[in-house]
Motif scaffolding. Structure first.
Motif, PDB file in Angstrom:
ATOM      1  N   VAL A   1      -7.454   9.688  -1.605  1.00 28.40           N
ATOM      2  CA  VAL A   1      -7.230   9.117  -0.287  1.00 28.40           C
ATOM      3  C   VAL A   1      -5.789   9.416   0.116  1.00 28.40           C
ATOM      4  CG1 VAL A   1      -6.539   6.845  -1.179  1.00 28.40           C
ATOM      5  CG2 VAL A   1      -7.514   7.033   1.121  1.00 28.40           C
ATOM      6  N   TYR A   2      -5.587   9.597   1.421  1.00 30.07           N
ATOM      7  CA  TYR A   2      -4.290   9.982   1.939  1.00 30.07           C
ATOM      8  C   TYR A   2      -3.890   9.044   3.074  1.00 30.07           C
ATOM      9  CZ  TYR A   2      -6.044  14.092  -0.445  1.00 30.07           C
ATOM     10  OH  TYR A   2      -6.592  14.937  -1.385  1.00 30.07           O
ATOM     11  N   LEU A   3      -2.591   8.916   3.274  1.00 32.55           N
ATOM     12  CA  LEU A   3      -2.096   8.120   4.390  1.00 32.55           C
ATOM     13  C   LEU A   3      -0.995   8.903   5.073  1.00 32.55           C
ATOM     14  CD1 LEU A   3      -2.416   5.345   5.802  1.00 32.55           C
ATOM     15  CD2 LEU A   3      -0.439   4.577   4.459  1.00 32.55           C
ATOM     16  N   GLU A   4      -1.285   9.355   6.281  1.00 33.32           N
ATOM     17  CA  GLU A   4      -0.304  10.055   7.105  1.00 33.32           C
ATOM     18  C   GLU A   4       0.421   8.988   7.906  1.00 33.32           C
ATOM     19  OE1 GLU A   4      -0.025  13.450   6.959  1.00 33.32           O
ATOM     20  OE2 GLU A   4       1.734  13.404   8.265  1.00 33.32           O
ATOM     21  N   MET A   5       1.730   8.897   7.714  1.00 41.16           N
ATOM     22  CA  MET A   5       2.519   7.864   8.383  1.00 41.16           C
ATOM     23  C   MET A   5       3.514   8.522   9.330  1.00 41.16           C
ATOM     24  SD  MET A   5       3.172   5.246   5.201  1.00 41.16           S
ATOM     25  CE  MET A   5       4.254   6.375   4.328  1.00 41.16           C
ATOM     26  N   ASN A   6       3.398   8.219  10.602  1.00 47.94           N
ATOM     27  CA  ASN A   6       4.256   8.799  11.621  1.00 47.94           C
ATOM     28  C   ASN A   6       5.074   7.712  12.314  1.00 47.94           C
ATOM     29  OD1 ASN A   6       3.115  11.533  11.368  1.00 47.94           O
ATOM     30  ND2 ASN A   6       1.268  10.606  12.228  1.00 47.94           N
ATOM     31  N   ASN A   7       6.165   8.155  12.944  1.00 50.23           N
ATOM     32  CA  ASN A   7       7.042   7.227  13.647  1.00 50.23           C
ATOM     33  C   ASN A   7       7.356   6.007  12.776  1.00 50.23           C
ATOM     34  OD1 ASN A   7       8.578   6.164  15.733  1.00 50.23           O
ATOM     35  ND2 ASN A   7       6.816   5.235  16.758  1.00 50.23           N
ATOM     36  N   LEU A   8       7.794   6.272  11.574  1.00 49.51           N
ATOM     37  CA  LEU A   8       8.088   5.183  10.649  1.00 49.51           C
ATOM     38  C   LEU A   8       9.265   4.344  11.140  1.00 49.51           C
ATOM     39  CD1 LEU A   8       7.516   7.158   7.362  1.00 49.51           C
ATOM     40  CD2 LEU A   8       6.428   4.973   7.915  1.00 49.51           C
ATOM     41  N   GLN A   9       9.164   3.059  10.868  1.00 48.47           N
ATOM     42  CA  GLN A   9      10.185   2.109  11.291  1.00 48.47           C
ATOM     43  C   GLN A   9      10.688   1.326  10.074  1.00 48.47           C
ATOM     44  OE1 GLN A   9      11.338   2.089  14.493  1.00 48.47           O
ATOM     45  NE2 GLN A   9       9.930   3.836  14.704  1.00 48.47           N
ATOM     46  N   PRO A  10      11.869   0.741  10.162  1.00 48.16           N
ATOM     47  CA  PRO A  10      12.407  -0.013   9.012  1.00 48.16           C
ATOM     48  C   PRO A  10      11.449  -1.087   8.500  1.00 48.16           C
ATOM     49  CG  PRO A  10      14.144   0.356  10.598  1.00 48.16           C
ATOM     50  CD  PRO A  10      12.873   0.858  11.238  1.00 48.16           C
ATOM     51  N   GLU A  11      10.653  -1.661   9.387  1.00 45.41           N
ATOM     52  CA  GLU A  11       9.721  -2.704   8.943  1.00 45.41           C
ATOM     53  C   GLU A  11       8.555  -2.143   8.133  1.00 45.41           C
ATOM     54  OE1 GLU A  11      10.838  -2.222  12.018  1.00 45.41           O
ATOM     55  OE2 GLU A  11       9.218  -2.235  13.507  1.00 45.41           O
ATOM     56  N   ASP A  12       8.439  -0.834   8.066  1.00 46.29           N
ATOM     57  CA  ASP A  12       7.421  -0.206   7.218  1.00 46.29           C
ATOM     58  C   ASP A  12       7.895  -0.080   5.773  1.00 46.29           C
ATOM     59  OD1 ASP A  12       6.781   1.951   9.975  1.00 46.29           O
ATOM     60  OD2 ASP A  12       5.509   0.279   9.317  1.00 46.29           O
ATOM     61  N   THR A  13       9.147  -0.398   5.528  1.00 41.42           N
ATOM     62  CA  THR A  13       9.687  -0.321   4.169  1.00 41.42           C
ATOM     63  C   THR A  13       8.938  -1.268   3.245  1.00 41.42           C
ATOM     64  OG1 THR A  13      11.893   0.311   4.926  1.00 41.42           O
ATOM     65  CG2 THR A  13      11.726  -0.734   2.760  1.00 41.42           C
ATOM     66  N   ALA A  14       8.418  -0.715   2.166  1.00 42.09           N
ATOM     67  CA  ALA A  14       7.618  -1.503   1.226  1.00 42.09           C
ATOM     68  C   ALA A  14       7.179  -0.608   0.069  1.00 42.09           C
ATOM     69  CB  ALA A  14       6.379  -2.068   1.911  1.00 42.09           C
ATOM     70  N   VAL A  15       6.626  -1.252  -0.946  1.00 44.81           N
ATOM     71  CA  VAL A  15       5.900  -0.511  -1.971  1.00 44.81           C
ATOM     72  C   VAL A  15       4.457  -0.387  -1.490  1.00 44.81           C
ATOM     73  CG1 VAL A  15       5.123  -0.435  -4.361  1.00 44.81           C
ATOM     74  CG2 VAL A  15       7.392  -1.365  -3.806  1.00 44.81           C
ATOM     75  N   TYR A  16       3.961   0.812  -1.456  1.00 46.22           N
ATOM     76  CA  TYR A  16       2.608   1.080  -0.986  1.00 46.22           C
ATOM     77  C   TYR A  16       1.682   1.283  -2.186  1.00 46.22           C
ATOM     78  CZ  TYR A  16       4.129   1.424   3.833  1.00 46.22           C
ATOM     79  OH  TYR A  16       4.620   1.131   5.081  1.00 46.22           O
ATOM     80  N   TYR A  17       0.593   0.526  -2.186  1.00 48.75           N
ATOM     81  CA  TYR A  17      -0.362   0.542  -3.287  1.00 48.75           C
ATOM     82  C   TYR A  17      -1.693   1.128  -2.836  1.00 48.75           C
ATOM     83  CZ  TYR A  17       2.828  -2.739  -5.564  1.00 48.75           C
ATOM     84  OH  TYR A  17       3.920  -3.336  -6.139  1.00 48.75           O
ATOM     85  N   CYS A  18      -2.224   1.975  -3.663  1.00 49.64           N
ATOM     86  CA  CYS A  18      -3.569   2.506  -3.444  1.00 49.64           C
ATOM     87  C   CYS A  18      -4.593   1.547  -4.059  1.00 49.64           C
ATOM     88  CB  CYS A  18      -3.676   3.872  -4.114  1.00 49.64           C
ATOM     89  SG  CYS A  18      -5.292   4.676  -3.978  1.00 49.64           S
ATOM     90  N   HIS A  19      -5.723   1.394  -3.395  1.00 46.82           N
ATOM     91  CA  HIS A  19      -6.772   0.499  -3.871  1.00 46.82           C
ATOM     92  C   HIS A  19      -8.128   1.192  -3.789  1.00 46.82           C
ATOM     93  CE1 HIS A  19      -9.644  -2.984  -3.300  1.00 46.82           C
ATOM     94  NE2 HIS A  19      -9.006  -3.326  -4.400  1.00 46.82           N
ATOM     95  N   ALA A  20      -8.903   1.050  -4.813  1.00 52.72           N
ATOM     96  CA  ALA A  20     -10.279   1.558  -4.825  1.00 52.72           C
ATOM     97  C   ALA A  20     -11.215   0.374  -4.994  1.00 52.72           C
ATOM     98  CB  ALA A  20     -10.476   2.557  -5.952  1.00 52.72           C
ATOM     99  N   ARG A  21     -12.115   0.210  -4.032  1.00 50.12           N
ATOM    100  CA  ARG A  21     -13.027  -0.944  -4.034  1.00 50.12           C
ATOM    101  C   ARG A  21     -14.434  -0.513  -4.401  1.00 50.12           C
ATOM    102  NH1 ARG A  21     -16.182  -3.041   0.038  1.00 50.12           N
ATOM    103  NH2 ARG A  21     -15.218  -1.719   1.614  1.00 50.12           N
ATOM    104  N   GLU A  22     -15.046  -1.280  -5.253  1.00 47.87           N
ATOM    105  CA  GLU A  22     -16.424  -1.045  -5.698  1.00 47.87           C
ATOM    106  C   GLU A  22     -16.543   0.338  -6.330  1.00 47.87           C
ATOM    107  OE1 GLU A  22     -18.553  -3.935  -2.373  1.00 47.87           O
ATOM    108  OE2 GLU A  22     -18.978  -1.807  -2.404  1.00 47.87           O
ATOM    109  N   VAL A  23     -15.898   0.483  -7.465  1.00 54.01           N
ATOM    110  CA  VAL A  23     -15.946   1.725  -8.220  1.00 54.01           C
ATOM    111  C   VAL A  23     -17.058   1.606  -9.259  1.00 54.01           C
ATOM    112  CG1 VAL A  23     -14.703   3.312  -9.721  1.00 54.01           C
ATOM    113  CG2 VAL A  23     -13.471   2.062  -7.921  1.00 54.01           C
ATOM    114  N   PHE A  24     -17.985   2.540  -9.202  1.00 53.19           N
ATOM    115  CA  PHE A  24     -19.084   2.596 -10.163  1.00 53.19           C
ATOM    116  C   PHE A  24     -18.786   3.720 -11.152  1.00 53.19           C
ATOM    117  CE2 PHE A  24     -22.201  -0.181  -8.119  1.00 53.19           C
ATOM    118  CZ  PHE A  24     -21.712  -0.251  -6.828  1.00 53.19           C
TER     119      PHE A  24
END
Length: 122
Positions: free
Chosen positions: A78-101
């Protein structure tokens, strides 16, 4: 053991762009949904965006129009294209997989990645 590994976090100036990537590995039969969450210092972890196996997407209001989530089902990525980033976007970004079989008969489980730091400066 299923693992999620994120990459792409960096320091960027306000108005800039970044692309986060997350790859799931291990004994995977199917992943129903993947997504991104973020946690800023002193705040709770919050949803950024999710995408299902049928490509239905959901975004937090704060990122709509700026972020785009996409998925490569064949690569369990999975990918996340982030544009026009702002200071409030500062964070640790976590990937999540839901319902993995892991097999067609296994009970689904959820998994988290270790996180990748995104810092946006003025």
């Amino acid at each position: 053991q299923v693992r999620l590994v994120e990459s792409g976090g960096d320091l960027v100036q306000a108005g800039g762009s970044l692309r986060l990537s997350c790859a799931a590995s291990g004994p995977i039969f199917q992943i129903n949904a993947m997504g991104w969450y973020r946690q800023a210092p002193g705040k709770q972890r919050e949803l950024v965006a999710t995408i299902t196996s049928s490509s239905v997407t959901n975004y937090a209001d704060s990122v709509k129009g700026r972020f785009i989530i996409s998925r490569d089902g064949g690569k369990n990525s999975v990918y996340l294209e982030m544009n026009n980033l702002q200071p409030e976007d500062t964070a640790v970004y976590y990937c999540h997989a839901r319902e993995v079989f892991t097999t067609v008969l296994s009970a689904p489980l959820n998994y988290w990645g270790q996180g990748t730091q995104v810092t946006v400066s003025l």
